[in-house]
Design a protein around this motif. Structure first.
Motif, PDB file in Angstrom:
ATOM      1  N   SER A 247       7.038  15.268 124.504  1.00  0.00           N
ATOM      2  CA  SER A 247       6.097  15.287 123.381  1.00  0.00           C
ATOM      3  C   SER A 247       6.531  14.274 122.328  1.00  0.00           C
ATOM      4  N   PRO A 248       5.588  13.610 121.662  1.00  0.00           N
ATOM      5  CA  PRO A 248       5.972  12.663 120.608  1.00  0.00           C
ATOM      6  C   PRO A 248       6.552  13.403 119.409  1.00  0.00           C
ATOM      7  N   PRO A 249       7.392  12.737 118.639  1.00  0.00           N
ATOM      8  CA  PRO A 249       7.952  13.397 117.456  1.00  0.00           C
ATOM      9  C   PRO A 249       6.904  13.577 116.370  1.00  0.00           C
ATOM     10  N   LYS A 250       7.170  14.508 115.472  1.00  0.00           N
ATOM     11  CA  LYS A 250       6.402  14.668 114.257  1.00  0.00           C
ATOM     12  C   LYS A 250       7.280  14.227 113.091  1.00  0.00           C
ATOM     13  N   GLY A 251       6.671  13.837 111.984  1.00  0.00           N
ATOM     14  CA  GLY A 251       7.481  13.457 110.846  1.00  0.00           C
ATOM     15  C   GLY A 251       6.651  13.051 109.651  1.00  0.00           C
ATOM     16  N   PHE A 252       7.258  13.147 108.466  1.00  0.00           N
ATOM     17  CA  PHE A 252       6.617  12.744 107.216  1.00  0.00           C
ATOM     18  C   PHE A 252       7.620  12.850 106.092  1.00  0.00           C
ATOM     19  N   ASP A 253       7.284  12.287 104.946  1.00  0.00           N
ATOM     20  CA  ASP A 253       8.087  12.445 103.734  1.00  0.00           C
ATOM     21  C   ASP A 253       7.796  13.816 103.135  1.00  0.00           C
ATOM     22  N   THR A 254       8.847  14.593 102.899  1.00  0.00           N
ATOM     23  CA  THR A 254       8.641  15.925 102.322  1.00  0.00           C
ATOM     24  C   THR A 254       8.504  15.878 100.810  1.00  0.00           C
ATOM     25  N   GLY A 255       9.022  14.823 100.180  1.00  0.00           N
ATOM     26  CA  GLY A 255       8.957  14.715  98.720  1.00  0.00           C
ATOM     27  C   GLY A 255      10.259  14.148  98.178  1.00  0.00           C
ATOM     28  N   PRO A 256      10.636  14.509  96.958  1.00  0.00           N
ATOM     29  CA  PRO A 256      11.863  13.957  96.380  1.00  0.00           C
ATOM     30  C   PRO A 256      13.095  14.417  97.141  1.00  0.00           C
ATOM     31  N   GLY A 257      14.029  13.489  97.313  1.00  0.00           N
ATOM     32  CA  GLY A 257      15.332  13.828  97.859  1.00  0.00           C
ATOM     33  C   GLY A 257      16.318  13.869  96.710  1.00  0.00           C
ATOM     34  N   ASN A 258      17.006  12.745  96.490  1.00  0.00           N
ATOM     35  CA  ASN A 258      17.984  12.670  95.402  1.00  0.00           C
ATOM     36  C   ASN A 258      17.434  12.029  94.130  1.00  0.00           C
ATOM     37  N   THR A 259      16.255  11.413  94.216  1.00  0.00           N
ATOM     38  CA  THR A 259      15.841  10.531  93.120  1.00  0.00           C
ATOM     39  C   THR A 259      15.711  11.246  91.779  1.00  0.00           C
ATOM     40  N   LEU A 260      15.101  12.434  91.751  1.00  0.00           N
ATOM     41  CA  LEU A 260      14.941  13.121  90.466  1.00  0.00           C
ATOM     42  C   LEU A 260      16.288  13.602  89.935  1.00  0.00           C
ATOM     43  N   MET A 261      17.135  14.112  90.824  1.00  0.00           N
ATOM     44  CA  MET A 261      18.471  14.547  90.396  1.00  0.00           C
ATOM     45  C   MET A 261      19.281  13.366  89.869  1.00  0.00           C
ATOM     46  N   ASP A 262      19.192  12.211  90.548  1.00  0.00           N
ATOM     47  CA  ASP A 262      19.934  11.031  90.101  1.00  0.00           C
ATOM     48  C   ASP A 262      19.452  10.569  88.728  1.00  0.00           C
ATOM     49  N   GLN A 263      18.130  10.558  88.525  1.00  0.00           N
ATOM     50  CA  GLN A 263      17.599  10.086  87.245  1.00  0.00           C
ATOM     51  C   GLN A 263      17.916  11.056  86.112  1.00  0.00           C
ATOM     52  N   TRP A 264      17.899  12.352  86.418  1.00  0.00           N
ATOM     53  CA  TRP A 264      18.174  13.355  85.374  1.00  0.00           C
ATOM     54  C   TRP A 264      19.634  13.312  84.942  1.00  0.00           C
TER      55      TRP A 264
END
Length: 400
Positions: free
Chosen positions: A193-210
């Motif tokens: 079967s082909p893989p599924k995938g997508f961006d779930t949302g923020p990873g580290n970016t909001l934590m890094d900016q905060w």
């Protein structure tokens, strides 16, 4: 087997990774890696270019060359460390540095009417410069062919993950947590079967900016600051109401969406008056460290919810499915603990379990994409990106 180098700098812009791989049609072995940071001047310019501002065109063109020079520098250092010559390398796969990602035409323009606006993605790091400075052929510009075919241009890594990390008999999810988090859901090879995938949302970016805003640090080492705070459940629920999290796949996003302005607006909507916010702070219900803890929970929750929703817990024989974390987020102990708790029905670990350092997976992916280009192997998965068909990605920039 042939040697390739993958070059990667993600949305967190915490450095440029060069990963040396030995690749065949059936395997991809990571041999060595080297990383260097951007100069302070270039990093400041790149951060500015991620949002609209003055002098964009000149700054973009200059940064395009300087990013390429940095990519060449890390490549040459990697070769020197491993006693290799440019002639030992078949090709470099360069992702470039993402500056803007708007595949859904969700931008405004002073020059174009809405009906004329087209989706786009923009990665800089002139591959011509890299080829000239290293003396190695460069394969680059991997995302725009997918967008031309109606896709998101992201995430691309599920094709690599599936080719290299799919298990013979287990369901395996690869979670890459960089500035943005994405997931690749891989069926056992026997399922074909082909893989599924997508961006779930923020990873580290909001934590890094905060943490940069409050403690002048580039990242929260081990998630220690977040661990010292308490997740504000009401604020978390408010953040989770963002429309992106409810979108069906295919979907992708970037720091042009999830950024400090997004967070500031969310805080303002949750605490519509300064008095309410001050009251929360006075009663120790929302110190900056509590916002950091809430942002960590946001990343963990959005990843875990998508895995539970779309990914089976076991294979046919009842063995637990695996969740393998890579990227910088794999070193955030508090985040890994959060994911382990939220995904207790799965086996959660990092990519060391697959024999590759978590920080080297994306670099290895673009080494593999260079191999795929050279060998006419499609690099996108239409079910993931939404493209109308699978195709070979990238373009060749010959050494001088």
């Amino acid at each position: 087997m042939a040697k390739y180098i993958g070059l990667m700098s993600g949305t967190s812009m915490d450095g440029v990774d060069a990963v040396l791989c030995d690749i065949s049609h059936t395997s991809c072995t990571t041999l060595a890696a080297h990383s260097i940071p951007y100069s302070a001047e270039l990093l400041t310019a790149l951060n500015a270019l991620c949002s609209e501002g003055p002098d964009e065109l000149n700054s973009l063109a200059i940064a395009d060359r300087l990013v390429a020079e940095t990519f060449a520098q890390v490549t040459l250092a990697l070769l020197e460390k491993n006693n290799l010559h440019p002639s030992d390398i078949t090709a470099i796969g360069s992702h470039g540095q993402t500056i803007r990602h708007h595949p859904n035409s969700d931008v405004l323009s002073a020059h174009f009417a809405g009906s004329s606006i087209r989706g786009f993605t923009c990665q800089i790091g002139d591959p011509n410069t890299i080829a000239v400075l290293t003396g190695i052929d460069v394969i680059a510009d991997f995302r725009r062919k997918d967008i031309a075919l109606g896709g998101q241009g992201a995430p691309l890594v599920p094709a690599f993950h599936n080719a290299v990390f799919a298990s013979d008999d287990k369901h395996r999810a690869l979670v890459n947590i960089g500035g943005i988090a994405n997931v690749s859901m891989l069926a056992p090879k026997q399922d074909a079967s082909p893989p599924k995938g997508f961006d779930t949302g923020p990873g580290n970016t909001l934590m890094d900016q905060w943490i940069s805003l409050h403690l002048n640090k580039s990242f929260d080492k081990d998630g220690a600051w977040a661990a010292s705070g308490h997740c504000h459940s009401g604020l978390l629920d408010r953040l989770l109401l963002d429309d992106y999290f409810a979108l069906p796949a295919p979907k992708s996003t970037g720091r042009e969406y999830f950024n400090i302005n997004w967070l500031s607006n969310a805080l303002a909507n949750y605490f519509p008056s300064r008095a309410e916010l001050q009251s929360e702070e006075k009663n120790n219900n929302l110190a900056p460290k509590d916002v950091q803890a809430t942002l960590l929970s946001l990343t963990g929750s959005t990843i875990a919810q998508e895995i539970v929703k779309h990914f089976p817990k076991t294979n046919r024989e009842g063995a637990k499915s695996e969740v393998i974390v890579c990227g910088g987020g794999a070193f955030n102990k508090a985040l890994m603990h959060n994911l382990s708790n939220a995904l207790s029905d799965y086996v959660v670990t990092d990519s060391h379990a697959l024999g590759i350092h978590p920080q080297h997976v994306e670099g290895a992916a673009f080494a593999w994409f260079a191999h795929a280009y050279v060998n006419d192997i499609p690099g996108n998965v239409p079910a993931v990106t939404g493209a109308s068909k699978a195709t070979v990605l990238g373009a060749l920039y010959k050494k001088a």
